[in-house]
Scaffold this motif. Structure first.
Motif, short mmCIF file in Angstrom:
data_model
loop_
_atom_site.label_atom_id
_atom_site.label_comp_id
_atom_site.label_asym_id
_atom_site.label_seq_id
_atom_site.Cartn_x
_atom_site.Cartn_y
_atom_site.Cartn_z
N PRO A 1 0.81 -1.23 0.00
CA PRO A 1 0.00 0.00 0.00
C PRO A 1 0.84 1.27 0.00
CG PRO A 1 -0.10 -1.08 2.15
CD PRO A 1 0.55 -2.04 1.20
N ILE A 2 2.04 1.20 0.58
CA ILE A 2 2.93 2.36 0.56
C ILE A 2 3.33 2.68 -0.88
CG2 ILE A 2 5.17 3.27 1.23
CD1 ILE A 2 3.33 3.10 3.59
N ARG A 3 3.74 1.66 -1.62
CA ARG A 3 4.17 1.88 -3.00
C ARG A 3 3.00 2.31 -3.88
NH1 ARG A 3 9.33 0.57 -3.54
NH2 ARG A 3 10.28 -0.94 -2.10
N GLU A 4 1.82 1.77 -3.64
CA GLU A 4 0.64 2.18 -4.40
C GLU A 4 0.33 3.65 -4.13
OE1 GLU A 4 -2.66 -0.37 -3.60
OE2 GLU A 4 -1.67 -2.17 -4.36
N ALA A 5 0.39 4.05 -2.88
CA ALA A 5 0.11 5.44 -2.52
C ALA A 5 1.15 6.38 -3.13
CB ALA A 5 0.08 5.59 -1.01
N LEU A 6 2.41 6.00 -3.06
CA LEU A 6 3.47 6.85 -3.62
C LEU A 6 3.34 6.96 -5.15
CD1 LEU A 6 6.52 5.71 -1.47
CD2 LEU A 6 5.33 7.91 -1.35
N GLY A 7 2.91 5.88 -5.79
CA GLY A 7 2.69 5.92 -7.23
C GLY A 7 1.58 6.91 -7.59
N ARG A 8 0.53 6.93 -6.80
CA ARG A 8 -0.56 7.87 -7.03
C ARG A 8 -0.09 9.32 -6.81
NH1 ARG A 8 -6.27 7.74 -3.64
NH2 ARG A 8 -7.14 9.71 -4.45
N LEU A 9 0.69 9.52 -5.77
CA LEU A 9 1.21 10.86 -5.48
C LEU A 9 2.20 11.31 -6.56
CD1 LEU A 9 1.64 10.31 -1.67
CD2 LEU A 9 0.18 12.06 -2.69
N GLU A 10 2.92 10.35 -7.12
CA GLU A 10 3.82 10.69 -8.23
C GLU A 10 3.02 11.19 -9.43
OE1 GLU A 10 7.33 8.59 -10.95
OE2 GLU A 10 5.98 7.34 -9.74
N GLY A 11 1.88 10.54 -9.68
CA GLY A 11 1.01 10.97 -10.78
C GLY A 11 0.44 12.35 -10.57
N GLU A 12 0.32 12.77 -9.31
CA GLU A 12 -0.20 14.10 -9.00
C GLU A 12 0.91 15.15 -8.89
OE1 GLU A 12 -4.22 12.81 -6.54
OE2 GLU A 12 -2.40 13.32 -5.44
N GLY A 13 2.14 14.73 -9.13
CA GLY A 13 3.23 15.68 -9.13
C GLY A 13 3.77 16.03 -7.76
N LEU A 14 3.30 15.34 -6.72
CA LEU A 14 3.74 15.65 -5.37
C LEU A 14 4.95 14.84 -4.95
CD1 LEU A 14 0.33 15.99 -3.53
CD2 LEU A 14 2.00 17.80 -3.93
N VAL A 15 5.20 13.76 -5.65
CA VAL A 15 6.32 12.88 -5.34
C VAL A 15 7.09 12.61 -6.63
CG1 VAL A 15 6.90 10.49 -4.72
CG2 VAL A 15 5.33 11.80 -3.29
#
Length: 232
Positions: free
Chosen positions: A60-74
């Motif tokens: 779930p950590i990697r899934e969340a970080l992937g989503r945040l990457e798509g939003e430009g925050l990570v």
């Protein structure tokens, strides 16, 4: 918006409630930390540390970080891992606001022309004016409003009927980057009042008033956040 609560002091972890979407809960927790600057721009984000903090598995950590990457925050760097996206520069900030002032007032006018009761109800809910949070956690309120503000502006551009402009503004991740500049109650309170002025113009189906309200809202937003560059 989820809330996190500390486990027993001896563990030093933050408990994530087990809901239907664990990755969604983790995403909300990390999003809140990024928007409230608990995770500072440019800071390295270590998956193993988040696993310990939230007491969840790596998935779930990697899934969340992937989503945040798509939003430009990570940002994900090869062989390095994840970092919080760097803070926008003053030059980039000026460019974003120039873009918004060119596009959003005209979009608000077009949205007012196309307004009906159903669209007005959607905008009223998205504006957040009637649902001010009683949550005493101002950082949670702030990050929640950052998303709410993005939705409100996106809905206006949706109703304006130009999907290309809407996609362009969304792709810039404008709101998330701008809101990370400064954590301050004033940013949300004054913006909510300006949202109400926009809603009044939409309710009146007045394109000129909507364009003017949007222009003033964007200019005030810019002026509220400019002092953040004095601290960088």
């Amino acid at each position: 918006m989820i809330s996190t609560r500390p486990k027993e002091p001896s563990t030093g972890t933050t408990q994530i409630p087990r809901a239907n979407s664990l990755a969604g809960d983790v995403y909300e927790a990390i999003f809140n930390q990024l928007m409230s600057l608990k995770i500072a721009p440019g800071t390295r984000i270590t998956v193993d540390n988040l696993v310990k903090e939230f007491n969840v598995s790596h998935t779930p950590i990697r899934e969340a970080l992937g989503r945040l990457e798509g939003e430009g925050l990570v940002v994900k760097q090869h062989l390095v891992g994840y970092r919080a996206a760097p803070q926008i520069t003053r030059h980039r900030f000026d460019e974003l606001y120039e873009l918004r002032l060119l596009l959003e007032p005209a979009g608000a006018a077009k949205a007012a022309e196309a307004m009906n009761d159903e669209k007005l109800a959607i905008l009223t809910e998205a504006a957040g004016v009637m649902t001010r949070s009683d949550n005493s956690d101002e950082r949670a309120n702030y990050s929640a409003f950052a998303r709410q503000d993005a939705i409100f502006h996106d809905r206006i551009m949706e109703f304006a009927g130009n999907e290309l402009i809407r996609e362009m503004l969304t792709f810039q991740h404008t709101h998330f980057h701008i809101f990370r500049l400064m954590f301050h109650r004033r940013v949300t309170e004054e913006a909510l009042a300006e949202h109400q002025t926009l809603l009044d113009a939409f309710a009146a189906r007045d394109p000129g008033a909507a364009a003017n309200a949007m222009r003033i809202h964007i200019e005030h937003s810019r002026d509220r956040l400019l002092p953040a560059f004095d601290e960088i």
